[in-house]
Design a protein around this motif. Structure first.
Motif, PDB file in Angstrom:
ATOM      1  N   GLU A 181       0.847  -1.190   0.000  1.00 30.75           N
ATOM      2  CA  GLU A 181       0.000   0.000   0.000  1.00 30.75           C
ATOM      3  C   GLU A 181       0.882   1.239   0.000  1.00 30.75           C
ATOM      4  O   GLU A 181       2.060   1.188   0.368  1.00 30.75           O
ATOM      5  N   ILE A 182       0.286   2.344  -0.412  1.00 33.23           N
ATOM      6  CA  ILE A 182       0.966   3.631  -0.357  1.00 33.23           C
ATOM      7  C   ILE A 182       0.539   4.286   0.942  1.00 33.23           C
ATOM      8  O   ILE A 182      -0.618   4.654   1.108  1.00 33.23           O
TER       9      ILE A 182
ATOM     10  N   GLY B 294       7.764   2.771  -4.429  1.00 34.87           N
ATOM     11  CA  GLY B 294       7.326   2.622  -5.814  1.00 34.87           C
ATOM     12  C   GLY B 294       5.991   3.290  -6.050  1.00 34.87           C
ATOM     13  O   GLY B 294       5.137   2.775  -6.769  1.00 34.87           O
ATOM     14  N   THR B 295       5.830   4.486  -5.470  1.00 35.65           N
ATOM     15  CA  THR B 295       4.545   5.187  -5.549  1.00 35.65           C
ATOM     16  C   THR B 295       4.089   5.395  -6.983  1.00 35.65           C
ATOM     17  O   THR B 295       2.904   5.297  -7.289  1.00 35.65           O
ATOM     18  N   SER B 296       5.037   5.689  -7.865  1.00 37.71           N
ATOM     19  CA  SER B 296       4.639   6.126  -9.204  1.00 37.71           C
ATOM     20  C   SER B 296       4.352   4.968 -10.156  1.00 37.71           C
ATOM     21  O   SER B 296       3.901   5.204 -11.269  1.00 37.71           O
ATOM     22  N   PHE B 297       4.589   3.733  -9.718  1.00 39.67           N
ATOM     23  CA  PHE B 297       4.192   2.611 -10.575  1.00 39.67           C
ATOM     24  C   PHE B 297       2.673   2.468 -10.564  1.00 39.67           C
ATOM     25  O   PHE B 297       2.032   2.646  -9.532  1.00 39.67           O
ATOM     26  N   ARG B 298       2.134   2.141 -11.711  1.00 43.34           N
ATOM     27  CA  ARG B 298       0.680   2.070 -11.871  1.00 43.34           C
ATOM     28  C   ARG B 298       0.274   0.694 -12.333  1.00 43.34           C
ATOM     29  O   ARG B 298       0.948   0.091 -13.157  1.00 43.34           O
ATOM     30  N   VAL B 299      -0.859   0.220 -11.836  1.00 42.71           N
ATOM     31  CA  VAL B 299      -1.479  -0.958 -12.424  1.00 42.71           C
ATOM     32  C   VAL B 299      -2.019  -0.524 -13.782  1.00 42.71           C
ATOM     33  O   VAL B 299      -2.791   0.427 -13.854  1.00 42.71           O
ATOM     34  N   PRO B 300      -1.600  -1.188 -14.883  1.00 45.68           N
ATOM     35  CA  PRO B 300      -2.023  -0.718 -16.208  1.00 45.68           C
ATOM     36  C   PRO B 300      -3.538  -0.628 -16.318  1.00 45.68           C
ATOM     37  O   PRO B 300      -4.261  -1.503 -15.847  1.00 45.68           O
ATOM     38  N   GLY B 301      -3.993   0.457 -16.921  1.00 42.51           N
ATOM     39  CA  GLY B 301      -5.415   0.617 -17.179  1.00 42.51           C
ATOM     40  C   GLY B 301      -6.228   1.073 -15.992  1.00 42.51           C
ATOM     41  O   GLY B 301      -7.452   1.051 -16.031  1.00 42.51           O
ATOM     42  N   THR B 302      -5.564   1.478 -14.904  1.00 46.66           N
ATOM     43  CA  THR B 302      -6.320   1.935 -13.740  1.00 46.66           C
ATOM     44  C   THR B 302      -6.092   3.417 -13.515  1.00 46.66           C
ATOM     45  O   THR B 302      -5.168   4.020 -14.038  1.00 46.66           O
ATOM     46  N   ASP B 303      -6.942   3.973 -12.671  1.00 44.88           N
ATOM     47  CA  ASP B 303      -6.783   5.349 -12.236  1.00 44.88           C
ATOM     48  C   ASP B 303      -5.589   5.440 -11.294  1.00 44.88           C
ATOM     49  O   ASP B 303      -5.098   4.428 -10.810  1.00 44.88           O
TER      50      ASP B 303
ATOM     51  N   LYS C 285      23.517  -0.784  -7.255  1.00 46.72           N
ATOM     52  CA  LYS C 285      23.904  -2.168  -7.547  1.00 46.72           C
ATOM     53  C   LYS C 285      23.643  -3.133  -6.384  1.00 46.72           C
ATOM     54  O   LYS C 285      24.548  -3.854  -5.939  1.00 46.72           O
ATOM     55  N   PRO C 286      22.417  -3.188  -5.887  1.00 42.90           N
ATOM     56  CA  PRO C 286      22.125  -4.101  -4.775  1.00 42.90           C
ATOM     57  C   PRO C 286      21.975  -5.540  -5.269  1.00 42.90           C
ATOM     58  O   PRO C 286      21.759  -5.774  -6.465  1.00 42.90           O
ATOM     59  N   GLU C 287      22.081  -6.476  -4.316  1.00 39.82           N
ATOM     60  CA  GLU C 287      21.774  -7.872  -4.647  1.00 39.82           C
ATOM     61  C   GLU C 287      20.266  -8.050  -4.818  1.00 39.82           C
ATOM     62  O   GLU C 287      19.808  -8.861  -5.619  1.00 39.82           O
ATOM     63  N   VAL C 288      19.515  -7.290  -4.013  1.00 44.25           N
ATOM     64  CA  VAL C 288      18.061  -7.475  -3.951  1.00 44.25           C
ATOM     65  C   VAL C 288      17.389  -6.111  -3.813  1.00 44.25           C
ATOM     66  O   VAL C 288      17.915  -5.219  -3.142  1.00 44.25           O
ATOM     67  N   VAL C 289      16.226  -5.961  -4.453  1.00 42.90           N
ATOM     68  CA  VAL C 289      15.370  -4.790  -4.235  1.00 42.90           C
ATOM     69  C   VAL C 289      14.053  -5.280  -3.645  1.00 42.90           C
ATOM     70  O   VAL C 289      13.414  -6.178  -4.203  1.00 42.90           O
ATOM     71  N   VAL C 290      13.669  -4.716  -2.503  1.00 42.54           N
ATOM     72  CA  VAL C 290      12.386  -5.055  -1.883  1.00 42.54           C
ATOM     73  C   VAL C 290      11.471  -3.844  -2.026  1.00 42.54           C
ATOM     74  O   VAL C 290      11.879  -2.710  -1.762  1.00 42.54           O
ATOM     75  N   SER C 291      10.241  -4.099  -2.431  1.00 46.98           N
ATOM     76  CA  SER C 291       9.307  -3.007  -2.724  1.00 46.98           C
ATOM     77  C   SER C 291       8.562  -2.568  -1.474  1.00 46.98           C
ATOM     78  O   SER C 291       8.266  -3.367  -0.580  1.00 46.98           O
ATOM     79  N   ILE C 292       8.256  -1.268  -1.420  1.00 46.74           N
ATOM     80  CA  ILE C 292       7.443  -0.698  -0.348  1.00 46.74           C
ATOM     81  C   ILE C 292       6.756   0.544  -0.908  1.00 46.74           C
ATOM     82  O   ILE C 292       7.196   1.105  -1.920  1.00 46.74           O
ATOM     83  N   HIS C 293       5.644   0.967  -0.254  1.00 45.02           N
ATOM     84  CA  HIS C 293       4.964   2.208  -0.644  1.00 45.02           C
ATOM     85  C   HIS C 293       4.542   2.138  -2.110  1.00 45.02           C
ATOM     86  O   HIS C 293       4.773   3.048  -2.902  1.00 45.02           O
ATOM     87  N   THR C 294       3.924   1.001  -2.488  1.00 48.86           N
ATOM     88  CA  THR C 294       3.490   0.830  -3.871  1.00 48.86           C
ATOM     89  C   THR C 294       2.201   0.025  -3.909  1.00 48.86           C
ATOM     90  O   THR C 294       1.923  -0.761  -3.008  1.00 48.86           O
ATOM     91  N   GLU C 295       1.428   0.257  -4.961  1.00 44.47           N
ATOM     92  CA  GLU C 295       0.204  -0.520  -5.168  1.00 44.47           C
ATOM     93  C   GLU C 295       0.277  -1.303  -6.470  1.00 44.47           C
ATOM     94  O   GLU C 295      -0.717  -1.879  -6.895  1.00 44.47           O
ATOM     95  N   ALA C 296       1.434  -1.287  -7.118  1.00 46.68           N
ATOM     96  CA  ALA C 296       1.528  -1.893  -8.453  1.00 46.68           C
ATOM     97  C   ALA C 296       2.792  -2.737  -8.541  1.00 46.68           C
ATOM     98  O   ALA C 296       3.743  -2.403  -9.251  1.00 46.68           O
TER      99      ALA C 296
END
Ligand SMILES: [Zn+2]
Length: 446
Positions: free
Chosen positions: A27-28, A197-206, A412-423
């Motif tokens: 969630e954001i 990842g706030t600015s990532f969007r689920v395609p086709g959604t508001d 150059k991380p080994e891993v990226v973990v997502s947070i603050h995103t809905e997509a």
């Protein structure tokens, strides 16, 4: 020190640096992250979900040890002054030290009287690239470009492993140089990035519940603050009457943008009492404020603020700006020479009634999703009925997907973990196979 050398015996495993996201994985808003190294824990952000109203009580995440039974965290580090990163802090036991940027803390203290801040009684302040330790954790703040003033990303190292938590970050604001500096002179090594990842969007959604949406990957429509300044100046030049810019007083980048646009169009800036307090709280001589150093900054106090001052008896709040105050008659006389910025949404009907917006406009300088809320819809109706134009000039507080990809490439991380995103799907497809999402409440190792 090499990670494999940590521990009492050469053959023993090093103590891992473990992480669990309490809220924010999907969630954001409401960010809260717990780090653990052996028996010691540390909290990064203690936010309130954006779905909760200002007065709603949201319990602290369970199982952190905030109650009297558990082991207490060594500290709570707050990345910046947005409520979805600090909102639960007033509920913390008072013996847990809180750390935040000094300017961010001072702004929240100044905002408390106006109902949109708090005194965090912080134990210490964050400084750009100045490390400090809490138990086994070494924390190095990195100044972040964001729509909240004095924001930081946080590098946390323990047991030879390192986590870089972006907090909220962007690369197109007035601190863009901090973002570029992070790319050219990154911390190393970074084993894991916990990246917004706030600015990532689920395609086709508001844009959904995002408070500050941005455009899609590579989309040229994401404006820089400087571009917002130029576009706003064009609007100000085109209008013959008073222009009211509605925006967040705590978005200091935007205050600077509106001030600079005012000068470009040969207008003076007028702010409300709350915005004047916030500008002063930055303590930064380069921020436009009410006082002798800024002859083109004035104050017009909305009725609700005058009532609040009267009820509190704190008349010094108007006394100290009295040399700079303008009243309705002066707004009328000088309408084409002024631009109002701040908490004026409730004042629009009376400005219309008094004829002050003839030949003028209202500029919406916030997330456009708020226009869909009841107060935003009421505003649009009032403006339409009075034939006053509503014009949008805004840009997001969050990095474009393209800038987030640049950040990952640089660190150059080994891993990226997502947070603050809905997509998450869009996030993973843009950032690549290095993304390893984790659900709220589950432990994982850096
Ligand atoms: Zn934020």
């Amino acid at each position: 020190m090499n990670a494999s050398s940590v521990g009492a015996e050469p053959s023993s495993e090093p103590t891992p640096l473990e992480v669990r996201i309490h809220r924010g994985a999907h969630e954001i808003g409401g960010n809260c992250v717990e780090l653990r190294h052996g028996p010691d824990t540390l909290i990064l952000d203690i936010g309130k979900p954006l779905t909760a109203a200002w007065g709603d009580v949201v319990p602290l995440p369970e199982a952190i040890g905030f109650d009297d039974n558990g082991a207490r965290p060594l500290g709570v580090i707050i990345s910046h002054g947005h409520q979805d990163h600090w909102g639960l802090a007033p509920q913390l036991p008072s013996d847990i030290p809180v750390f935040i940027g000094e300017g961010a803390a001072d702004i929240l203290r100044a905002a408390e009287f106006w109902g949109s801040g708090v005194d965090l009684h912080e134990a210490g302040h964050l400084h750009d690239r100045v490390p400090f330790t809490l138990g086994p954790f070494t924390i190095t703040p990195y100044q972040a470009d964001h729509s909240a003033y004095d924001a930081f990303s946080l590098l946390v190292e323990a047991g030879g492993r390192s986590l870089f938590y972006t907090g909220d970050i962007r690369g197109h604001g007035r601190k863009a140089s901090a973002f570029e500096g992070l790319l050219t002179d990154p911390p190393s090594p970074v084993h894991t990035i916990l990246m917004e990842g706030t600015s990532f969007r689920v395609p086709g959604t508001d844009p959904g519940t995002d408070p500050e949406p941005t455009e899609h990957l590579g989309c040229p429509e994401t404006l820089t603050e400087s571009e917002v300044e130029v576009e706003l100046a064009d609007t100000l030049k085109a209008m013959t009457g008073l222009v009211v810019v509605l925006g967040s007083a705590q978005n200091i980048d935007r205050l600077v943008t509106v001030y600079r646009a005012a000068l470009r169009s040969d207008r003076d800036l007028v702010v409300d009492l709350y915005t004047a307090d916030i500008a002063a709280a930055t303590g930064r001589p380069s921020i436009p404020a009410v006082g002798d150093a800024w002859p083109r900054v004035h104050v017009f106090a909305p009725l609700r603020q005058r009532v609040r001052v009267k009820e509190s008896g704190e008349f010094d709040r108007v006394e100290r700006v009295k040399d700079r105050r303008l009243f309705a008659e002066q707004l009328r006389e000088r309408a084409g020479e002024l631009v109002l910025f701040g908490a004026y949404q409730g004042e629009i009907p009376s400005l219309i009634r008094d004829g002050l917006l003839a030949g003028g406009a209202v500029v919406w300088s916030m997330w456009d999703g708020y226009l869909g809320e009841p107060s935003g819809q009421r505003l649009q109706k009032v403006l339409q009925a009075a034939n006053v134009p509503l014009i949008q000039h805004h840009t997001s507080g969050h990095a474009t997907p393209a800038d987030l990809v640049r950040l990952v490439d640089a660190l150059k991380p080994e891993v990226v973990v997502s947070i603050h995103t809905e997509a998450l799907d869009a996030y993973a497809s843009a950032v690549g196979g290095v993304v390893q999402p984790h659900a709220d409440g589950t432990w994982w190792t850096v």
